[in-house]
Design a protein around this motif. Structure first.
Motif, PDB file in Angstrom:
ATOM      1  N   LEU A  57       0.863  -1.177   0.000  1.00  0.00           N
ATOM      2  CA  LEU A  57       0.000   0.000   0.000  1.00  0.00           C
ATOM      3  C   LEU A  57       0.903   1.231   0.000  1.00  0.00           C
ATOM      4  N   ASP A 122     -12.303  -0.112   0.278  1.00  0.00           N
ATOM      5  CA  ASP A 122     -11.617   0.173  -0.977  1.00  0.00           C
ATOM      6  C   ASP A 122     -12.016   1.528  -1.534  1.00  0.00           C
ATOM      7  N   GLN A 125     -10.148   4.270   0.346  1.00  0.00           N
ATOM      8  CA  GLN A 125      -8.759   4.447  -0.055  1.00  0.00           C
ATOM      9  C   GLN A 125      -8.637   5.238  -1.351  1.00  0.00           C
ATOM     10  N   LEU A 130      -3.032   8.651  -1.811  1.00  0.00           N
ATOM     11  CA  LEU A 130      -2.331   8.215  -0.606  1.00  0.00           C
ATOM     12  C   LEU A 130      -0.932   8.815  -0.573  1.00  0.00           C
ATOM     13  N   SER A 150       0.674   5.536   5.877  1.00  0.00           N
ATOM     14  CA  SER A 150       0.162   5.796   4.536  1.00  0.00           C
ATOM     15  C   SER A 150      -1.321   6.135   4.632  1.00  0.00           C
ATOM     16  N   GLY A 212      -2.206   2.299   5.906  1.00  0.00           N
ATOM     17  CA  GLY A 212      -1.024   1.473   5.798  1.00  0.00           C
ATOM     18  C   GLY A 212       0.119   1.977   6.651  1.00  0.00           C
ATOM     19  N   LYS A 216       2.937  -1.004   3.511  1.00  0.00           N
ATOM     20  CA  LYS A 216       2.045  -2.157   3.442  1.00  0.00           C
ATOM     21  C   LYS A 216       0.698  -1.789   4.047  1.00  0.00           C
ATOM     22  N   ARG A 217      -0.301  -2.593   3.765  1.00  0.00           N
ATOM     23  CA  ARG A 217      -1.580  -2.415   4.439  1.00  0.00           C
ATOM     24  C   ARG A 217      -1.395  -2.610   5.936  1.00  0.00           C
TER      25      ARG A 217
END
Length: 321
Positions: A57, A122, A125, A130, A150, A212, A216-217
């Protein structure tokens, strides 16, 4: 016997007295071997990354929101947490959060808004680009971390729902999954976990909606799949695994203020000049530096004073702690 492992620092430095006193009974039942467990062995356990952490992410680095301190090691960020839904020990979230369901996930935004909405994770996001920001996180127990989050400013989301003129506060509501969150049975908190901000605090560009960490997530134990980060406040203000955002006319009752109002105020700004009733806030220890490492001075507003001090001009910071 409790299923939770003991925290690596004295429990009297973690929670209000009426809570840590009640733990002494199960500590005795756990036996002397449990009392010998140290911070190093706790952090050596398995990490429950969960489904959300499997994917990348990435966010574009934003130099405006980056401190120069060295990053805290990822293993410490993922392995040393406060997330009472999974237990009161610092390693309990790492140990038990892998069972939390994070897909599908919906976030409801309502209250004093013209356009209430429920958004899938989703869709959330995709609302704004981001970006990666490096924030300092300071916990009320006098430890700190430097973390690359993030996400994007919460204001980008709140602007979409069009707050009414009566919207003075923002409340965050965390998820409750009884079959997957063993800490709920302790009833330490009147679940769900609730936090809140004044409207101008929520709309400040530093207040971040986070998806994130470390590119990463979010791992489950860090608040997957979506949380907030408010870097000039103590860590408990940054609600994890949120399912609801409500805009309100009146100041909401927050979870820790409800439990111990003399210790945890609504604002919870990092202020080294106002001591906690049971310990000083003047110094802190960086996680990963070792338990016996020298403490460093805590900075006003956690070093973000130039950006946020104006929000509290004219306020008595001892009364509004």
């Amino acid at each position: 016997m409790s299923r939770f492992r003991l925290p690596p620092i004295p429990s009297s430095e973690i929670t209000p007295e009426h809570i840590w006193e009640s733990r002494r009974a199960w500590m005795k039942r756990a036996g002397q071997s449990a009392l010998a467990v140290g911070a190093g062995s706790l952090l050596a356990g398995r990490v429950s990354w969960g489904q959300p952490a499997d994917g990348v992410l990435a966010g574009t680095p934003n130099p405006r929101y980056r401190v120069d301190d060295a990053l805290t090691a990822e293993k410490d960020v993922s392995g040393y947490n406060n997330f009472y839904e999974f237990g009161t020990g610092k390693s309990d979230p790492m140990e038990y959060a892998g069972r939390m369901q994070t897909r599908p996930w919906a976030l409801r935004i309502d209250g004093e808004v013209e356009k209430p909405v429920t958004l899938d994770i989703d869709d959330l996001q995709k609302l704004a680009a981001l970006e990666e920001r490096v924030y300092r996180l300071r916990c009320v127990e006098a430890w700190s971390m430097v973390i690359p989050w993030s996400g994007y400013s919460l204001s980008a989301l709140l602007g979409r729902v069009k707050p009414t003129s009566r919207a003075k506060y923002v409340q965050f509501i965390s998820a409750v999954q009884p079959d997957r969150m063993p800490g709920l049975s302790a009833r330490i908190i009147n679940w769900p976990y609730r936090e809140g901000l004044r409207m101008d605090e929520a709309m400040h560009p530093l207040t971040m909606l986070v998806f994130g960490v470390y590119g990463k997530r979010l791992p489950n134990q860090n608040g997957a799949p979506v949380r907030v980060a408010i870097p000039w406040k103590y860590g408990f203000k940054s609600g994890k695994s949120i399912v609801g955002i409500r805009l309100l006319e009146k100041q909401p009752l927050t979870s820790w203020s409800e439990i111990a109002p003399n210790e945890y105020g609504f604002y919870a700004n990092v202020n080294p000049t106002v001591p906690h009733p049971r310990w000083s806030q003047a110094t802190e220890r960086r996680i990963g530096s070792g338990f016996f490492a020298p403490r460093v001075a805590t900075l006003m507003y956690n070093s973000y004073g130039d950006q946020v001090a104006g929000l509290y001009a004219g306020m008595d910071l001892r009364a509004h702690y």
